[in-house]
Write an enzyme that holds these catalytic residues in place. Structure first.
Site, PDB file in Angstrom:
ATOM      1  N   SER A   1       0.826  -1.201   0.000  1.00  0.00           N
ATOM      2  CA  SER A   1       0.000   0.000   0.000  1.00  0.00           C
ATOM      3  C   SER A   1       0.868   1.261   0.000  1.00  0.00           C
ATOM      4  CB  SER A   1      -0.955  -0.088   1.198  1.00  0.00           C
ATOM      5  OG  SER A   1      -1.907   0.931   1.158  1.00  0.00           O
TER       6      SER A   1
ATOM      7  N   ASP B   1     -10.394  -3.769  -4.464  1.00  0.00           N
ATOM      8  CA  ASP B   1      -9.711  -2.859  -3.531  1.00  0.00           C
ATOM      9  C   ASP B   1     -10.384  -1.487  -3.550  1.00  0.00           C
ATOM     10  OD1 ASP B   1      -7.930  -1.186  -2.193  1.00  0.00           O
ATOM     11  OD2 ASP B   1      -6.171  -2.284  -2.880  1.00  0.00           O
TER      12      ASP B   1
ATOM     13  N   HIS C   1      -8.363  -4.666  -0.142  1.00  0.00           N
ATOM     14  CA  HIS C   1      -7.060  -4.044   0.130  1.00  0.00           C
ATOM     15  C   HIS C   1      -6.165  -4.950   0.975  1.00  0.00           C
ATOM     16  CE1 HIS C   1      -4.446  -0.607  -0.041  1.00  0.00           C
ATOM     17  NE2 HIS C   1      -4.351  -0.542   1.271  1.00  0.00           N
TER      18      HIS C   1
HETATM   19  C1  MLT Z   1      -1.264   5.887  -0.163  1.00  0.00           C
HETATM   20  O1  MLT Z   1      -1.602   6.850   0.496  1.00  0.00           O
HETATM   21  O2  MLT Z   1      -0.084   5.588  -0.413  1.00  0.00           O
HETATM   22  C2  MLT Z   1      -2.367   5.018  -0.670  1.00  0.00           C
HETATM   23  O3  MLT Z   1      -3.560   5.729  -0.668  1.00  0.00           O
HETATM   24  C3  MLT Z   1      -2.498   3.788   0.116  1.00  0.00           C
HETATM   25  C4  MLT Z   1      -2.683   4.024   1.573  1.00  0.00           C
HETATM   26  O4  MLT Z   1      -3.819   4.183   2.032  1.00  0.00           O
HETATM   27  O5  MLT Z   1      -1.718   4.066   2.299  1.00  0.00           O
END
Ligand code: MLT
Length: 215
Positions: free
Chosen positions: A114, A164, A195
C-alpha cells in the site's frame, strides 16, 4: 561510522541467516499507512526462502498519529513534493544502511504494501539504482515521471485486489503499463480480494521471488 540511531529512520535490521556480509539478498520492507517496522517481517519470512537480510524502516510522516512514508492531501492524492523528498531520503538511508550493516546495495529488493508499495514504486522511478527489484502489494502510479527511466534488468512483481476500495484498478494498471515501458521484467497478478493481503498474494510472491532471484 554512524550509529544505528544516526541512520535517520527508526528501523529493524535482521542479518541474513547465512551470517556472511557481502553478496546476499536484502529485503527492504515498507509498511502501509498506520503500520510500523515490525508489520511485514512475518510475510517476508514466508516469501523469502533464501534467508535474506531484512531492513525495515518506519515511515516518518504522521497522519493523525499513523506512520506513512510520504504526505498525502487526501486518499489517493499525494503531496508530490513531499513524496519526492521522502523518496530521496529513503534512498539515502538505504545507501547508508548498506555501509553500516555491510550488505550489498545492488542486491536489495523492496517488499512494499500500500503506502509502502507506492514509495517503492517512486524509488524505482527516481532512484532506480537503489533496487534490484520489488514486490508491490496494492500499488498505484505514485506520480507521472517526466521521462521514463531505464529499469531493464529489474524484476518487479505486482499483486492487486480486484475489489480494492483504496487503490483503484486504473491506478494499478497504469503503473503496470508504465513499468512495462521502462524495460523491466514486470508481472501483475489480480487477487479476488480487497485491500487486505491474502494467502495467495503471499504464496505467489514467494514463487516469483525464488524464480526471479534464484541463487
Ligand atoms: C497511499 O496513500 O499511499 C495510498 O492511498 C495507500 C494508503 O492508504 O496508504
Amino acid at each position: 561510522m554512524k550509529e544505528k540511531d544516526q541512520l535517520g529512520f527508526i528501523h529493524q535490521f535482521i542479518p541474513s541467516v547465512h551470517h556472511k556480509p557481502g553478496r546476499s539478498m536484502t529485503l527492504l520492507l515498507l509498511h502501509g499507512t498506520g503500520g510500523d517496522e515490525n508489520d511485514l517481517i512475518p510475510i517476508a519470512r514466508i516469501i523469502d526462502t533464501a534467508g535474506a537480510s531484512i531492513l525495515s524502516p518506519r515511515g516518518k510522516v504522521l497522519e493523525n498519529g499513523m506512520p506513512r512514508f510520504f504526505r498525502r492531501l487526501s486518499e489517493g492524492v499525494f503531496d508530490i513534493e513531499d513524496l519526492k523528498f521522502r523518496t530521496y531520503e529513503l534512498a539515502d538511508f538505504l545507501q547508508n544502511a548498506s555501509k553500516f550493516y555491510k550488505f550489498d546495495p545492488e542486491e536489495t529488493i523492496a517488499v512494499g504494501y500500500s503506502n509502502g508499495a507506492n514509495i517503492a514504486a517512486s524509488l524505482l522511478l527516481l532512484r532506480p539504482e537503489a533496487l534490484a527489484g520489488a514486490v508491490l502489494f496494492r500499488a498505484m502510479v505514485p506520480f507521472e515521471p517526466e521521462s521514463v527511466p531505464n529499469l531493464s534488468g529489474k524484476h518487479i512483481f505486482m499483486s492487486a485486489g480486484l475489489h480494492d476500495p483504496i487503490i483503484p484498478s486504473r491506478g494499478t494498471k497504469d503503473l503496470f503499463n508504465l513499468l512495462r515501458k521502462t524495460g523491466s521484467n514486470v508481472s501483475l497478478k489480480w487477487q479476488n480480494s480487497g485491500h487486505q493481503l491474502t494467502q495467495s498474494d503471499v504464496s505467489e510472491a514467494r514463487e516469483w521471488l525464488s524464480a526471479s532471484f534464484a541463487a
